[in-house]
Design an enzyme around this catalytic site. Structure first.
Site, PDB file in Angstrom:
ATOM      1  N   ASP A 231       4.079  -7.977  -3.356  1.00 53.17           N
ATOM      2  CA  ASP A 231       4.153  -6.987  -2.271  1.00 53.17           C
ATOM      3  C   ASP A 231       4.145  -5.597  -2.890  1.00 53.17           C
ATOM      4  OD1 ASP A 231       5.092  -6.824   0.847  1.00 53.17           O
ATOM      5  OD2 ASP A 231       5.933  -5.183  -0.326  1.00 53.17           O
ATOM      6  N   ASN A 239       1.404   5.094   3.172  1.00 51.31           N
ATOM      7  CA  ASN A 239       0.647   5.324   4.414  1.00 51.31           C
ATOM      8  C   ASN A 239       1.144   6.558   5.149  1.00 51.31           C
ATOM      9  OD1 ASN A 239      -1.360   3.357   4.529  1.00 51.31           O
ATOM     10  ND2 ASN A 239       0.036   1.801   5.322  1.00 51.31           N
ATOM     11  N   HIS A 244      -3.499   6.472   6.326  1.00 48.90           N
ATOM     12  CA  HIS A 244      -3.956   5.085   6.262  1.00 48.90           C
ATOM     13  C   HIS A 244      -5.265   4.935   5.490  1.00 48.90           C
ATOM     14  CE1 HIS A 244      -0.952   3.184   8.856  1.00 48.90           C
ATOM     15  NE2 HIS A 244      -0.950   4.311   9.542  1.00 48.90           N
ATOM     16  N   ASP A 248      -5.717   2.246   2.622  1.00 44.17           N
ATOM     17  CA  ASP A 248      -6.791   1.257   2.496  1.00 44.17           C
ATOM     18  C   ASP A 248      -7.407   1.294   1.107  1.00 44.17           C
ATOM     19  OD1 ASP A 248      -6.403   0.437   5.081  1.00 44.17           O
ATOM     20  OD2 ASP A 248      -8.132   1.489   5.922  1.00 44.17           O
ATOM     21  N   GLU A 274       0.384  -5.499   3.151  1.00 38.35           N
ATOM     22  CA  GLU A 274       0.378  -5.152   1.725  1.00 38.35           C
ATOM     23  C   GLU A 274       0.839  -6.321   0.861  1.00 38.35           C
ATOM     24  OE1 GLU A 274       4.418  -3.651   3.306  1.00 38.35           O
ATOM     25  OE2 GLU A 274       2.390  -4.080   4.043  1.00 38.35           O
TER      26      GLU A 274
END
Length: 364
Positions: A231, A239, A244, A248, A274
């Site tokens: 993770d 973010n 965002h 990405d 994630e």
């Protein structure tokens, strides 16, 4: 041969692009046909078939108009235009020259091409194609007794063979390329079903299927297998702080790092958000922990500034050895519990699932 774009993320988008490629192929065939008709104009004049020479002027113009219609998103009209031209040309050529010239075989080509027009209903396409075949048969009934009246009759057999080739080769070319496109479409759709559209890693559903197959294979061969869940640390903050779009890019860059530091036999998947999962077949827990630690270190040292300045990344992992009697859900839950302990103990570390949790690395 053109390939489907790799960034196509929807079945509808793939379908539209496949259809575009199909009609590009048909345009190539149409250009070939227009060139043949243009070449027939002086040819018919030379043998003394002046009416057919004049007709071929209109035939050439019809094919050029058909090409224009296809290129301007009027594919159905373009295909119908060239179909009518082929019917008129085949009937006229056989009426003046007889069936031994082979001009009637052009009807076979256009009857097949009509079937690729997805905008035409299947019943209509089949009806048009069958009509063309019926016209082909009628030409033999009506004109098989017509004798060739023009010059160079000694070459009649060669003319027939040439017309068969001119009619057949484009048809084979068109159908062969459409078949190849269809197979690529199937492969791309299968890839879409198996892969996460953003990262290109396996998605959760397909990864579970692969993991089960690997586990069965390892169990049969009495080989160990391990599963790690990772993770990204503080991904929500990334973010929130960077947006965002940067988030990405982080997912894509990190996915590439995971692939670079795993084997071809491993399963690497985006498990959700994630979170990522790595299945390591034929490897014991000690070797697996060393590999996961190598991945964790690579992520910590990867140059995240290419994604965004001053951005640093770390990742936490939980690792478990898959026992023969465990289900896929069981081993994932055990690895997930180990991941939770990694997060609780300060992040950026790997924790082995065991009766007494072992933290391999912790960076404060």
């Amino acid at each position: 041969m053109q390939k489907l774009p790799s960034n196509t993320h929807s079945a509808e988008g793939i379908f539209e692009q496949v259809e575009e490629l199909k009609f590009k192929i048909i345009v190539r065939v149409a250009i070939f046909a227009a060139a043949i008709h243009a070449a027939l104009i002086p040819g018919f004049y030379v043998i003394g078939a002046t009416p057919l020479a004049i007709l071929n002027i209109f035939s050439t113009l019809s094919w050029l108009l058909g090409i224009w219609l296809i290129k301007n998103n009027r594919q159905s009209w373009g295909l119908r235009m060239v179909s009518v031209e082929v019917v008129v040309h085949s009937i006229a050529a056989c009426a003046f020259m007889g069936t031994e010239t082979g001009f009637q075989f052009y009807l076979w080509s256009v009857s097949c091409i009509l079937m690729v027009d997805y905008k035409m209903r299947m019943g209509s396409a089949v009806g048009f194609s069958l009509t063309l075949i019926a016209i082909f048969a009628a030409i033999y009934i009506l004109f098989s007794g017509v004798a060739y009246p023009y010059a160079y009759g000694e070459f009649l057999r060669y003319i027939e063979v040439a017309n068969i080739l001119v009619a057949g080769v484009p048809m084979i070319y068109t159908l062969a390329l459409i078949r190849r496109i269809t197979l690529e479409q199937r492969s791309t759709l299968a890839d879409m079903a198996a892969k996460d559209f953003l990262t290109g890693l396996y998605n959760r559903r397909f990864a579970k299927e692969l993991m089960l197959k690997l586990h069965n294979r390892c169990s049969t061969a009495e080989q160990p297998m391990c599963v790690a869940i990772g993770d990204i640390d503080y991904f929500k903050q990334i973010n929130d702080q960077y947006g965002h779009e940067v988030g990405d890019k982080v997912l894509v860059a990190l996915s590439q790092t995971l692939l670079e530091h795993t084997r071809a036999s491993d399963v690497v998947a985006r498990w959700g958000g994630e979170e990522f999962i790595i299945a390591l077949p034929n490897i014991d827990i000690d070797t697996a922990s060393a590999r996961i630690e190598s991945i964790r270190s690579a992520i910590k040292t990867m140059d995240a500034r290419q994604v965004s300045p001053e951005l640093s990344l770390t990742m936490s992992f939980g690792l478990s050895q898959w026992q023969p009697q465990q289900s896929v859900e069981d081993v994932i839950n055990v690895a997930d519990d180990a991941l939770y302990r990694s997060k609780s103990n300060g992040r950026n570390q790997t924790t082995l699932a065991a009766s007494a949790p072992v933290t391999l690395t912790q960076v404060t």
